[in-house]
Design an enzyme around this catalytic site. Structure first.
Site, short mmCIF file in Angstrom:
data_model
loop_
_atom_site.label_atom_id
_atom_site.label_comp_id
_atom_site.label_asym_id
_atom_site.label_seq_id
_atom_site.Cartn_x
_atom_site.Cartn_y
_atom_site.Cartn_z
N CYS A 45 0.83 -1.21 0.00
CA CYS A 45 0.00 0.00 0.00
C CYS A 45 0.86 1.26 0.00
O CYS A 45 0.55 2.25 -0.67
CB CYS A 45 -0.90 0.03 1.24
SG CYS A 45 -2.01 -1.37 1.36
C1 BEZ Z 1 0.50 -4.64 1.84
O1 BEZ Z 1 0.00 -3.57 1.55
O2 BEZ Z 1 1.70 -4.81 1.79
C2 BEZ Z 1 -0.37 -5.78 2.27
C3 BEZ Z 1 -1.53 -5.55 2.97
C4 BEZ Z 1 -2.31 -6.61 3.39
C5 BEZ Z 1 -1.91 -7.91 3.07
C6 BEZ Z 1 -0.75 -8.13 2.34
C7 BEZ Z 1 0.02 -7.06 1.93
#
Ligand code: BEZ
Length: 211
Positions: A45
């Site tokens: 994210c």
């Molecule tokens: C991420 O944004 O890295 C992420 C968020 C939730 C699950 C897996 C990855």
């Protein structure tokens, strides 16, 4: 019920990092993107929100407003934005919705509990000036989205809206476009002064009209 293409994007009022937003009013008569990400302070994210910040001029050129959503509270968003700016070398200045009660996430069917428990998956909605949903896509949490592709879709949608052309497979800016089937072949010369090639009666190509 899931939101489908052509549906009116549900209106809502949300608390965001840029204050309270009434979605339809905020969109005005331009285009919009509403996208969700699973959680603040997560790695994928962080890279996505940084990339969107760096594409600010590209979205502005296309008259597209960007609105992100996460189920975390505003205080988290504000701290996390500092991290995004620091690590991705950007300045996030588009609003991020705080949706801790998951009202908007539920309204937009962004929570897929069999994939991710109580968090949003990665969805994107592109909304047109008529407030209708023009694209929706859903990615898993572990796959960062390709925002070049999202810009490409916006270009295609805007060409269709403004010039009655569609875009063929793997089209990219500058490539020839497809004259939409609704245009009769005899009407093409007047409407497409750059010319056209009839490959089949149903497959008529023309140079990208807005270049
Ligand atoms: C991420 O944004 O890295 C992420 C968020 C939730 C699950 C897996 C990855």
């Amino acid at each position: 019920m899931a939101i489908r293409l052509g549906d009116t994007a549900p209106d809502f009022t949300a608390e965001t990092t840029a204050g309270t937003i009434h979605f339809h009013e905020w969109l005005g008569d331009g285009w919009g993107i509403l996208f969700s990400h699973p959680k603040d302070y997560t790695p994928v994210c962080t890279t996505e929100l940084g990339r969107v910040a760096k594409l600010k001029d590209e979205f502005a050129k296309r008259n597209v407003k960007v609105l992100a959503l996460s189920v975390d509270p505003l205080t988290d968003h504000k701290g996390w934005v500092n991290d995004i700016n620091e690590t991705q070398h950007c300045s996030v200045d588009y609003p991020i919705i705080a949706d801790p009660e998951r009202k908007i996430a539920t309204m937009y069917d962004m929570i897929h509990p069999n994939a991710l428990d109580n968090l949003t998956v990665r969805t994107v909605f592109i909304v047109g000036p008529d407030k209708k949903v023009k694209l929706s896509l859903t990615y898993p949490a572990s796959t960062g989205r390709n925002f070049d592709e999202i810009l490409r879709v916006i270009d295609s949608l805007q060409l269709t809206a403004n010039y009655s052309v569609a875009t063929p497979v793997d089209w990219k800016r500058g490539d020839d476009c497809v004259v939409v089937p609704a245009i009769k072949t005899e009407d093409i010369p007047a409407k497409f002064p750059k010319g056209f090639k009839e490959i089949k009666p149903y497959l008529r190509m023309t140079p990208q009209p807005d270049l």
